[in-house]
Design a protein around this motif. Structure first.
Motif, PDB file in Angstrom:
ATOM      1  N   LYS A   5     -34.404  -7.895  13.176  1.00 34.55           N
ATOM      2  CA  LYS A   5     -34.351  -8.027  11.710  1.00 34.55           C
ATOM      3  C   LYS A   5     -34.006  -7.669  10.855  1.00 34.55           C
ATOM      4  O   LYS A   5     -32.868  -6.684  10.646  1.00 34.55           O
ATOM      5  CB  LYS A   5     -35.878  -7.342  11.878  1.00 34.55           C
ATOM      6  CG  LYS A   5     -36.744  -7.989  10.645  1.00 34.55           C
ATOM      7  CD  LYS A   5     -37.942  -7.641  10.671  1.00 34.55           C
ATOM      8  CE  LYS A   5     -38.865  -7.266   9.215  1.00 34.55           C
ATOM      9  NZ  LYS A   5     -40.316  -6.596   9.249  1.00 34.55           N
ATOM     10  N   ARG A   6     -33.787  -8.418   9.931  1.00 40.94           N
ATOM     11  CA  ARG A   6     -33.308  -8.815   8.110  1.00 40.94           C
ATOM     12  C   ARG A   6     -32.843  -7.650   7.554  1.00 40.94           C
ATOM     13  O   ARG A   6     -34.402  -7.350   7.258  1.00 40.94           O
ATOM     14  CB  ARG A   6     -32.262  -9.621   7.489  1.00 40.94           C
ATOM     15  CG  ARG A   6     -32.187 -10.961   8.128  1.00 40.94           C
ATOM     16  CD  ARG A   6     -31.504 -12.188   7.248  1.00 40.94           C
ATOM     17  NE  ARG A   6     -31.004 -13.114   7.311  1.00 40.94           N
ATOM     18  CZ  ARG A   6     -31.401 -14.125   8.910  1.00 40.94           C
ATOM     19  NH1 ARG A   6     -33.087 -14.499   8.641  1.00 40.94           N
ATOM     20  NH2 ARG A   6     -31.137 -15.129   9.286  1.00 40.94           N
ATOM     21  N   GLU A   8     -34.681  -5.878   4.522  1.00 43.44           N
ATOM     22  CA  GLU A   8     -35.553  -6.267   3.593  1.00 43.44           C
ATOM     23  C   GLU A   8     -34.939  -5.446   1.830  1.00 43.44           C
ATOM     24  O   GLU A   8     -34.409  -4.777   1.789  1.00 43.44           O
ATOM     25  CB  GLU A   8     -37.372  -5.969   3.233  1.00 43.44           C
ATOM     26  CG  GLU A   8     -38.164  -7.103   4.009  1.00 43.44           C
ATOM     27  CD  GLU A   8     -37.804  -8.355   4.574  1.00 43.44           C
ATOM     28  OE1 GLU A   8     -37.444  -9.095   3.163  1.00 43.44           O
ATOM     29  OE2 GLU A   8     -37.711  -8.994   5.212  1.00 43.44           O
ATOM     30  N   GLU A 228     -24.631 -11.309   2.628  1.00 42.94           N
ATOM     31  CA  GLU A 228     -25.701 -10.528   3.688  1.00 42.94           C
ATOM     32  C   GLU A 228     -25.985  -9.912   3.500  1.00 42.94           C
ATOM     33  O   GLU A 228     -26.367  -8.769   2.747  1.00 42.94           O
ATOM     34  CB  GLU A 228     -23.738 -10.565   4.383  1.00 42.94           C
ATOM     35  CG  GLU A 228     -22.865 -11.710   5.117  1.00 42.94           C
ATOM     36  CD  GLU A 228     -23.277 -11.779   6.361  1.00 42.94           C
ATOM     37  OE1 GLU A 228     -24.816 -11.795   6.904  1.00 42.94           O
ATOM     38  OE2 GLU A 228     -23.053 -13.214   6.943  1.00 42.94           O
ATOM     39  N   PRO A 229     -26.828  -9.896   4.495  1.00 39.93           N
ATOM     40  CA  PRO A 229     -27.623 -10.025   5.869  1.00 39.93           C
ATOM     41  C   PRO A 229     -28.902 -11.644   5.426  1.00 39.93           C
ATOM     42  O   PRO A 229     -28.792 -12.019   6.596  1.00 39.93           O
ATOM     43  CB  PRO A 229     -28.440  -8.939   6.548  1.00 39.93           C
ATOM     44  CG  PRO A 229     -28.752  -8.421   5.663  1.00 39.93           C
ATOM     45  CD  PRO A 229     -28.258  -8.052   4.300  1.00 39.93           C
ATOM     46  N   TRP A 230     -29.019 -12.443   4.268  1.00 43.04           N
ATOM     47  CA  TRP A 230     -29.686 -13.118   4.177  1.00 43.04           C
ATOM     48  C   TRP A 230     -28.649 -14.523   4.322  1.00 43.04           C
ATOM     49  O   TRP A 230     -29.376 -15.362   3.129  1.00 43.04           O
ATOM     50  CB  TRP A 230     -30.489 -13.394   2.434  1.00 43.04           C
ATOM     51  CG  TRP A 230     -31.012 -12.029   2.947  1.00 43.04           C
ATOM     52  CD1 TRP A 230     -31.292 -10.414   3.428  1.00 43.04           C
ATOM     53  CD2 TRP A 230     -32.566 -11.868   3.959  1.00 43.04           C
ATOM     54  NE1 TRP A 230     -31.918  -9.713   3.947  1.00 43.04           N
ATOM     55  CE2 TRP A 230     -33.437 -10.422   4.211  1.00 43.04           C
ATOM     56  CE3 TRP A 230     -33.570 -13.268   4.563  1.00 43.04           C
ATOM     57  CZ2 TRP A 230     -34.232 -10.711   4.616  1.00 43.04           C
ATOM     58  CZ3 TRP A 230     -34.808 -12.632   5.000  1.00 43.04           C
ATOM     59  CH2 TRP A 230     -35.619 -11.800   4.731  1.00 43.04           C
TER      60      TRP A 230
END
Length: 272
Positions: A5-6, A8, A228-230
């Motif tokens: 899971k990225r 938040e 990163e990580p999005w």
């Protein structure tokens, strides 16, 4: 095994001192959740956002979107890919708006774009010179867009006498040579999300390591260039915390120090 899971942006628990120095929140990419996106930025430690209006039409159409958000300031300029649309009437409309609206803090993003080749180079250069001279006339900072045109962009600025002028190089993506030339001219440099990418960012990271802290700002350029990580997702101001985290790693400083210092630099540069 499921995907990791990225994290938040709120999970980094940063203080409310950060600044996203370059966002496009007026674009229709945010029409469905603009208010929620602004709240997320505030919840993630982004205290101020500088929204970019790509010309007076965009400004007139979109400024009202932010009437309830004094934490959002504006810049306005005709992008080089629209340079053929810059007329005397356009420049005059810009002049009137800059004089009337204290939320307009700079002229940009303006410059040269030789990547897309949508507008002849000489037309781009003429529009660029007209707008930097408008900024000088109004004593406003300049925010630069330069893509595949760094040499010409800097040459024009130097030839037109803009050394030591308040100038921010938006979306820096080059190496040490350009960074040193910008710093030598007394200009500021804004770091976007691609500095976090694992591949093809070694030159940028080496340059970031050399940029003095007092010249360094952070930006998203959202909805583009999510860090990163999005990476690959829609970018938004809250995600600037991940860019700050990578810059802190490169600089060998704490995340909170980089977050605060870059925010302070943006506040000084734009007069926020």
């Amino acid at each position: 095994m499921g995907k990791t899971k990225r994290p938040e942006p709120e999970s980094l628990n940063l203080p409310p001192v950060g600044v996203d120095s370059h966002a496009h929140l007026d674009l229709d990419d945010f029409d469905e959740d603009r208010e929620a996106i602004i709240r997320r930025a505030l919840d993630s430690g982004v205290s101020r956002i500088v929204n970019v209006f790509l010309g007076p039409d965009a400004y007139e159409r979109g400024r009202g979107l932010f009437d309830a958000h004094p934490e959002i300031s504006f810049i306005m300029g005709v992008h080089p890919n629209d340079a053929d649309l810059l007329t005397d009437e356009t420049v005059e409309r810009m002049r009137v708006h800059f004089k009337a609206d204290p939320r307009l803090k700079g002229v940009g993003e303006i410059g040269l774009d030789y990547y897309w080749e949508r507008v002849p180079h000489e037309v781009q250069q003429d529009a660029f010179v007209r707008q930097i001279n408008l900024a000088r006339e109004l004593s406003l900072p300049i925010i630069i867009h330069s893509r595949d045109a760094n040499g010409d962009t800097v040459d024009i600025l130097e030839a037109e006498g803009f050394r030591d002028y308040p100038l921010l190089w938006h979306c820096f993506g080059a190496g040490i040579g350009l960074a040193e030339r910008l710093v030598a001219n007394g200009w500021h440099i804004s770091i976007p999300g691609p500095v976090t990418f694992r591949k093809n960012s070694d030159d940028v990271q080496a340059a970031v390591a050399r940029i003095p802290f007092e010249r360094l700002l952070l930006e998203t350029d959202c909805p583009y260039l999510a860090p990163e990580p999005w990476r690959g997702k829609r970018n938004h101001p809250a995600l600037s915390v991940f860019t700050a985290r990578r810059v802190a790693q490169i600089k060998g400083r704490s995340l909170e120090d980089v977050w605060r210092m870059a925010g302070d630099n943006a506040r000084r540069f734009f007069g926020l």
